[in-house]
Motif scaffolding. Sequence first.
Motif, mmCIF file in Angstrom:
data_model
loop_
_atom_site.group_PDB
_atom_site.id
_atom_site.type_symbol
_atom_site.label_atom_id
_atom_site.label_comp_id
_atom_site.label_asym_id
_atom_site.label_seq_id
_atom_site.Cartn_x
_atom_site.Cartn_y
_atom_site.Cartn_z
ATOM 1 N N ILE A 14 121.646 -28.729 -22.060
ATOM 2 C CA ILE A 14 122.993 -29.208 -21.776
ATOM 3 C C ILE A 14 123.561 -28.687 -20.473
ATOM 4 C CG2 ILE A 14 123.616 -29.648 -24.165
ATOM 5 C CD1 ILE A 14 125.039 -26.946 -24.168
ATOM 6 N N GLU A 15 122.756 -28.142 -19.626
ATOM 7 C CA GLU A 15 123.252 -27.705 -18.332
ATOM 8 C C GLU A 15 123.297 -28.886 -17.383
ATOM 9 O OE1 GLU A 15 124.652 -24.877 -17.416
ATOM 10 O OE2 GLU A 15 124.427 -24.286 -19.495
ATOM 11 N N ARG A 16 124.421 -29.101 -16.739
ATOM 12 C CA ARG A 16 124.599 -30.246 -15.861
ATOM 13 C C ARG A 16 123.550 -30.317 -14.760
ATOM 14 N NH1 ARG A 16 130.873 -29.479 -15.558
ATOM 15 N NH2 ARG A 16 131.484 -30.828 -17.235
ATOM 16 N N GLY A 17 123.200 -29.204 -14.166
ATOM 17 C CA GLY A 17 122.338 -29.173 -13.010
ATOM 18 C C GLY A 17 120.916 -29.626 -13.260
ATOM 19 N N GLN A 18 120.463 -29.654 -14.499
ATOM 20 C CA GLN A 18 119.072 -29.978 -14.749
ATOM 21 C C GLN A 18 118.820 -31.465 -14.936
ATOM 22 O OE1 GLN A 18 118.088 -27.609 -18.070
ATOM 23 N NE2 GLN A 18 119.184 -28.827 -19.539
ATOM 24 N N TYR A 19 119.826 -32.297 -14.776
ATOM 25 C CA TYR A 19 119.655 -33.728 -14.923
ATOM 26 C C TYR A 19 119.760 -34.410 -13.581
ATOM 27 C CZ TYR A 19 120.150 -32.700 -19.769
ATOM 28 O OH TYR A 19 119.962 -32.170 -20.999
ATOM 29 N N GLN A 20 119.109 -35.540 -13.483
ATOM 30 C CA GLN A 20 119.190 -36.332 -12.271
ATOM 31 C C GLN A 20 120.638 -36.768 -12.077
ATOM 32 O OE1 GLN A 20 116.817 -39.843 -12.506
ATOM 33 N NE2 GLN A 20 117.400 -40.558 -10.478
ATOM 34 N N VAL A 21 121.124 -36.621 -10.874
ATOM 35 C CA VAL A 21 122.495 -36.992 -10.561
ATOM 36 C C VAL A 21 122.571 -38.505 -10.406
ATOM 37 C CG1 VAL A 21 124.361 -36.768 -8.895
ATOM 38 C CG2 VAL A 21 122.935 -34.800 -9.438
ATOM 39 N N VAL A 22 123.483 -39.116 -11.129
ATOM 40 C CA VAL A 22 123.716 -40.546 -11.009
ATOM 41 C C VAL A 22 124.818 -40.715 -9.983
ATOM 42 C CG1 VAL A 22 124.432 -42.630 -12.215
ATOM 43 C CG2 VAL A 22 123.040 -40.929 -13.395
ATOM 44 N N GLU A 23 124.521 -41.416 -8.920
ATOM 45 C CA GLU A 23 125.463 -41.521 -7.805
ATOM 46 C C GLU A 23 126.712 -42.311 -8.168
ATOM 47 O OE1 GLU A 23 125.306 -39.844 -4.988
ATOM 48 O OE2 GLU A 23 123.484 -38.930 -5.756
ATOM 49 N N ASP A 24 126.567 -43.434 -8.869
ATOM 50 C CA ASP A 24 127.733 -44.273 -9.119
ATOM 51 C C ASP A 24 128.243 -44.063 -10.541
ATOM 52 O OD1 ASP A 24 129.740 -46.138 -9.073
ATOM 53 O OD2 ASP A 24 128.398 -47.856 -9.274
ATOM 54 N N ARG A 25 129.235 -43.213 -10.676
ATOM 55 C CA ARG A 25 129.907 -43.021 -11.959
ATOM 56 C C ARG A 25 131.303 -43.644 -11.901
ATOM 57 N NH1 ARG A 25 127.120 -40.437 -15.705
ATOM 58 N NH2 ARG A 25 125.614 -38.909 -15.066
ATOM 59 N N ALA A 27 132.264 -46.468 -12.695
ATOM 60 C CA ALA A 27 132.571 -47.302 -13.855
ATOM 61 C C ALA A 27 132.983 -46.466 -15.064
ATOM 62 C CB ALA A 27 131.368 -48.158 -14.211
ATOM 63 N N THR A 28 132.897 -45.149 -14.958
ATOM 64 C CA THR A 28 133.256 -44.298 -16.080
ATOM 65 C C THR A 28 134.504 -43.492 -15.739
ATOM 66 O OG1 THR A 28 132.031 -42.323 -15.457
ATOM 67 C CG2 THR A 28 130.806 -44.030 -16.617
ATOM 68 N N THR A 29 135.186 -43.062 -16.766
ATOM 69 C CA THR A 29 136.343 -42.203 -16.577
ATOM 70 C C THR A 29 135.955 -40.762 -16.823
ATOM 71 O OG1 THR A 29 137.807 -43.960 -17.263
ATOM 72 C CG2 THR A 29 138.688 -41.743 -17.374
ATOM 73 N N SER A 30 135.192 -40.527 -17.870
ATOM 74 C CA SER A 30 134.826 -39.164 -18.238
ATOM 75 C C SER A 30 133.630 -38.660 -17.443
ATOM 76 C CB SER A 30 134.491 -39.098 -19.725
ATOM 77 O OG SER A 30 133.296 -39.812 -19.994
ATOM 78 N N GLY A 31 132.823 -39.580 -16.916
ATOM 79 C CA GLY A 31 131.567 -39.221 -16.270
ATOM 80 C C GLY A 31 130.380 -39.657 -17.099
ATOM 81 N N SER A 32 130.581 -39.902 -18.383
ATOM 82 C CA SER A 32 129.515 -40.349 -19.275
ATOM 83 C C SER A 32 129.762 -41.798 -19.674
ATOM 84 C CB SER A 32 129.466 -39.480 -20.531
ATOM 85 O OG SER A 32 128.631 -40.087 -21.502
ATOM 86 N N ALA A 33 128.932 -42.690 -19.168
ATOM 87 C CA ALA A 33 129.079 -44.104 -19.509
ATOM 88 C C ALA A 33 128.899 -44.325 -21.012
ATOM 89 C CB ALA A 33 128.077 -44.950 -18.731
ATOM 90 N N LEU A 34 127.955 -43.605 -21.632
ATOM 91 C CA LEU A 34 127.721 -43.753 -23.063
ATOM 92 C C LEU A 34 128.955 -43.359 -23.868
ATOM 93 C CD1 LEU A 34 125.956 -44.249 -25.569
ATOM 94 C CD2 LEU A 34 125.190 -41.875 -25.366
ATOM 95 N N ARG A 82 122.559 -34.472 -23.140
ATOM 96 C CA ARG A 82 122.824 -34.835 -21.741
ATOM 97 C C ARG A 82 124.237 -35.394 -21.583
ATOM 98 N NH1 ARG A 82 119.172 -38.606 -21.032
ATOM 99 N NH2 ARG A 82 120.643 -40.232 -21.570
ATOM 100 N N GLU A 83 124.616 -36.338 -22.432
ATOM 101 C CA GLU A 83 125.918 -36.986 -22.292
ATOM 102 C C GLU A 83 127.066 -36.022 -22.574
ATOM 103 O OE1 GLU A 83 126.290 -40.051 -20.926
ATOM 104 O OE2 GLU A 83 124.114 -39.993 -20.722
ATOM 105 N N ILE A 84 126.918 -35.184 -23.582
ATOM 106 C CA ILE A 84 127.935 -34.161 -23.850
ATOM 107 C C ILE A 84 127.979 -33.170 -22.697
ATOM 108 C CG2 ILE A 84 128.514 -32.206 -25.343
ATOM 109 C CD1 ILE A 84 129.243 -34.916 -26.575
ATOM 110 N N GLY A 85 126.817 -32.818 -22.161
ATOM 111 C CA GLY A 85 126.745 -31.889 -21.039
ATOM 112 C C GLY A 85 127.468 -32.382 -19.803
ATOM 113 N N ILE A 86 127.573 -33.695 -19.646
ATOM 114 C CA ILE A 86 128.276 -34.269 -18.498
ATOM 115 C C ILE A 86 129.769 -33.983 -18.584
ATOM 116 C CG2 ILE A 86 128.968 -36.457 -17.430
ATOM 117 C CD1 ILE A 86 126.149 -37.515 -18.180
ATOM 118 N N VAL A 87 130.339 -34.064 -19.773
ATOM 119 C CA VAL A 87 131.795 -33.946 -19.911
ATOM 120 C C VAL A 87 132.269 -32.570 -20.369
ATOM 121 C CG1 VAL A 87 132.125 -36.417 -20.304
ATOM 122 C CG2 VAL A 87 131.803 -34.923 -22.250
#
Length: 170
Positions: A14-25, A27-34, A82-87
């Motif tokens: 759940i660490e943010r840094g270990q995931y590929q950065v999605v450039e276009d967020r 379309a999301t408000t929280s950062g997690s499209a899911l 991953r999705e929880i880790g984003i927010v």
Amino acid sequence: AQTEVTPPAENLPIERGQYQVVEDRSATTSGSALLDQLTQAARQARAADVLIATGTAPAMRINGALQPVGDRGSLDGETISREIGIVAPADVRARWTETGIAMFTYGDGVGRVRATLTWDHRGPGASIRLLVGEPPAMDRLGIGREVSAWPDQRGLVLIAAPTGIGKTSR
């Protein structure tokens, strides 16, 4: 005998840094499209909660009954983490890793969201309570004038009802 389930730290990505950065967020408000898709669908259905758990499809609670959120299939633990880790803030992710439970709030563009993060024998999960952005006006609640004067008086006003009945949003 009740056993306590704690997450194995090495299996909780759940660490943010270990995931590929999605450039276009954008379309999301929280950062997690899911998570935004789940909360948007639940708000449209006037649900009180969204429940996500490893190995099951997301569900929403409407008038006390669980219903699937759309036709989405089951979620795996990595996706949930991953999705929880984003927010989730860093301190919350650390507490979740250490204890297997944590709580935080965030905005989904419509209102506030209170997330209770859990960990069980299947993996990570979350209970997401949908809250309104602003409290409803007193006249919209349908209560008498004498009751609407209570907040201006000294004392304690307690509002009690079953979980998910709408104490926060009605």
